[in-house]
Design an enzyme around this catalytic site. Structure first.
Site, PDB file in Angstrom:
ATOM      1  N   ASN A   1     -10.791  -2.413  -5.864  1.00  0.00           N
ATOM      2  CA  ASN A   1      -9.985  -1.422  -6.589  1.00  0.00           C
ATOM      3  C   ASN A   1     -10.582  -1.021  -7.943  1.00  0.00           C
ATOM      4  O   ASN A   1     -10.169  -0.011  -8.526  1.00  0.00           O
ATOM      5  CB  ASN A   1      -8.536  -1.901  -6.767  1.00  0.00           C
ATOM      6  CG  ASN A   1      -7.709  -1.864  -5.504  1.00  0.00           C
ATOM      7  OD1 ASN A   1      -6.841  -2.705  -5.269  1.00  0.00           O
ATOM      8  ND2 ASN A   1      -7.952  -0.873  -4.641  1.00  0.00           N
TER       9      ASN A   1
ATOM     10  N   ASP B   1       0.833  -1.203   0.000  1.00  0.00           N
ATOM     11  CA  ASP B   1       0.000   0.000   0.000  1.00  0.00           C
ATOM     12  C   ASP B   1       0.873   1.261   0.000  1.00  0.00           C
ATOM     13  O   ASP B   1       2.028   1.235   0.423  1.00  0.00           O
ATOM     14  CB  ASP B   1      -0.908  -0.023   1.242  1.00  0.00           C
ATOM     15  CG  ASP B   1      -2.059   0.962   1.121  1.00  0.00           C
ATOM     16  OD1 ASP B   1      -2.384   1.384  -0.015  1.00  0.00           O
ATOM     17  OD2 ASP B   1      -2.651   1.304   2.163  1.00  0.00           O
TER      18      ASP B   1
HETATM   19  C1  IPE Z   1      -5.426  -2.667  -0.476  1.00  0.00           C
HETATM   20  O1  IPE Z   1      -5.064  -1.340  -0.619  1.00  0.00           O
HETATM   21  C2  IPE Z   1      -5.381  -3.369  -1.794  1.00  0.00           C
HETATM   22  C3  IPE Z   1      -4.054  -3.538  -2.391  1.00  0.00           C
HETATM   23  C4  IPE Z   1      -2.913  -3.215  -1.852  1.00  0.00           C
HETATM   24  C5  IPE Z   1      -4.043  -4.154  -3.682  1.00  0.00           C
HETATM   25  P1  IPE Z   1      -6.154  -0.187  -0.814  1.00  0.00           P
HETATM   26  O2  IPE Z   1      -5.412   1.078  -0.921  1.00  0.00           O
HETATM   27  O3  IPE Z   1      -7.068  -0.540  -1.917  1.00  0.00           O
HETATM   28  O4  IPE Z   1      -6.969  -0.291   0.556  1.00  0.00           O
HETATM   29  P2  IPE Z   1      -7.905   0.773   1.290  1.00  0.00           P
HETATM   30  O5  IPE Z   1      -8.867   1.293   0.268  1.00  0.00           O
HETATM   31  O6  IPE Z   1      -7.011   1.843   1.815  1.00  0.00           O
HETATM   32  O7  IPE Z   1      -8.561  -0.012   2.394  1.00  0.00           O
HETATM   33  C1  IPE Z   2      -1.260   0.351  -3.508  1.00  0.00           C
HETATM   34  O1  IPE Z   2      -1.076   1.731  -3.480  1.00  0.00           O
HETATM   35  C2  IPE Z   2      -1.545  -0.180  -4.894  1.00  0.00           C
HETATM   36  C3  IPE Z   2      -2.927  -0.635  -5.095  1.00  0.00           C
HETATM   37  C4  IPE Z   2      -3.881  -0.619  -4.201  1.00  0.00           C
HETATM   38  C5  IPE Z   2      -3.260  -1.127  -6.408  1.00  0.00           C
HETATM   39  P1  IPE Z   2      -2.296   2.716  -3.513  1.00  0.00           P
HETATM   40  O2  IPE Z   2      -2.675   2.987  -4.915  1.00  0.00           O
HETATM   41  O3  IPE Z   2      -3.416   2.227  -2.648  1.00  0.00           O
HETATM   42  O4  IPE Z   2      -1.657   4.017  -2.885  1.00  0.00           O
HETATM   43  P2  IPE Z   2      -2.305   4.950  -1.781  1.00  0.00           P
HETATM   44  O5  IPE Z   2      -2.690   4.056  -0.631  1.00  0.00           O
HETATM   45  O6  IPE Z   2      -3.474   5.614  -2.405  1.00  0.00           O
HETATM   46  O7  IPE Z   2      -1.206   5.870  -1.417  1.00  0.00           O
HETATM   47 MG    MG Z   3      -3.971   2.447  -0.726  1.00  0.00          MG
END
Ligand code: IPE
Ligand code: IPE
Ligand code: MG
Length: 233
Positions: free
Chosen positions: A61, A13
């Site tokens: 996502n 994340d």
């Molecule tokens: C969790 O991260 C999913 C992945 C790392 C693929 P998200 O960024 O989607 O999670 P939330 O929305 O903060 O819970």
């Molecule tokens: C994790 O990084 C990747 C996926 C969830 C696909 P994020 O895209 O969630 O990045 P933040 O959490 O918004 O910084």
């Molecule tokens: Mg995230």
């Protein structure tokens, strides 16, 4: 006391926030995140981890802007074109959980190709959770079991047998879950498999989570006292 460590799972994340902080677009963070998948996979393999499960894209996502989802779906091509050769050399086997069904054809092709190419490899299993949601996985498992019972199977389901209906069938339970970037939640990841996992919420964003930070997590895991509901010896 030595905690055995077979299965590490990571919620990768913080890509977007990391990029924004440097005045870059979110997709730059995803691109750097892909390079980090290689770095951590190679390193975990060297550390003797047998299963590394990486949360790459959740069933939730899809709610993101179309452009971002499109970019994320272009990453399997970049990843496997750049690194499949190296994964082969390191004897790493690529697998996945989640569903390829909704995944665009090109990304699906790269995943299927990598799974096929590496299927005889006997080193670490690198499992991507792609279009994965744990609730969906559990519901699908329940449906599959129910169908077998409806077809005449005796209904004597144990916890262990239920595991074999999950997509992680054959994999050990998760020993250590790491979530990068400071959020302290599970976000629909491996709910059944995490029942007794040690949890580490690391402040580093995924693109900056390097070998040293991974090793620090392993050291922290070593210090944990896993009791599984019992008492210390
Ligand atoms: C969790 O991260 C999913 C992945 C790392 C693929 P998200 O960024 O989607 O999670 P939330 O929305 O903060 O819970
Ligand atoms: C994790 O990084 C990747 C996926 C969830 C696909 P994020 O895209 O969630 O990045 P933040 O959490 O918004 O910084
Ligand atoms: Mg995230």
């Amino acid at each position: 006391m030595e905690n055995s460590l077979a299965h590490v799972a990571i919620i990768m994340d913080g890509n977007g926030r990391w990029a924004k902080k440097q005045g870059k677009v979110r997709t730059f963070g995803h691109y750097e995140g892909v390079k980090n998948v290689r770095r951590i996979a190679i390193h975990a393999n060297e550390r003797g981890v047998r299963y590394l499960t990486l949360y790459a894209f959740s069933t939730e996502n899809w709610k993101r802007p179309k452009e971002e989802v499109g970019y994320l779906m272009s990453l399997p091509k970049i990843f496997f074109e750049s690194y499949l050769k190296e994964l082969m050399e390191k004897n790493i086997r690529v697998t996945m959980i989640g569903s390829l069904k909704e995944i665009p054809a090109e990304a699906r092709k790269y995943f299927q190709g990598a799974i096929e190419r590496t299927k005889e490899n006997t080193g670490m299993v690198l499992c991507f959770a792609l279009n994965y949601g744990s609730r969906r996985e559990i519901v699908e498992a329940a449906k599959a079991y129910a169908a077998e019972v409806a077809a005449g199977k005796e209904n004597e389901l144990s916890e262990e047998e239920f595991s074999s209906y999950l997509q992680t069938a054959g994999m050990p339970d998760v020993d250590l879950l790491i979530r990068t970037s400071g959020e302290e939640r599970i976000s629909n990841f491996l709910l059944y498999q995490l029942a007794y996992s040690e949890l580490i919420f690391d402040e580093k964003a995924w693109p900056e989570f390097d070998e040293d930070e991974f090793d620090k997590c392993l050291q922290e895991y070593e210090r944990r006292n896993r009791r599984f509901g019992g008492l210390n010896a």
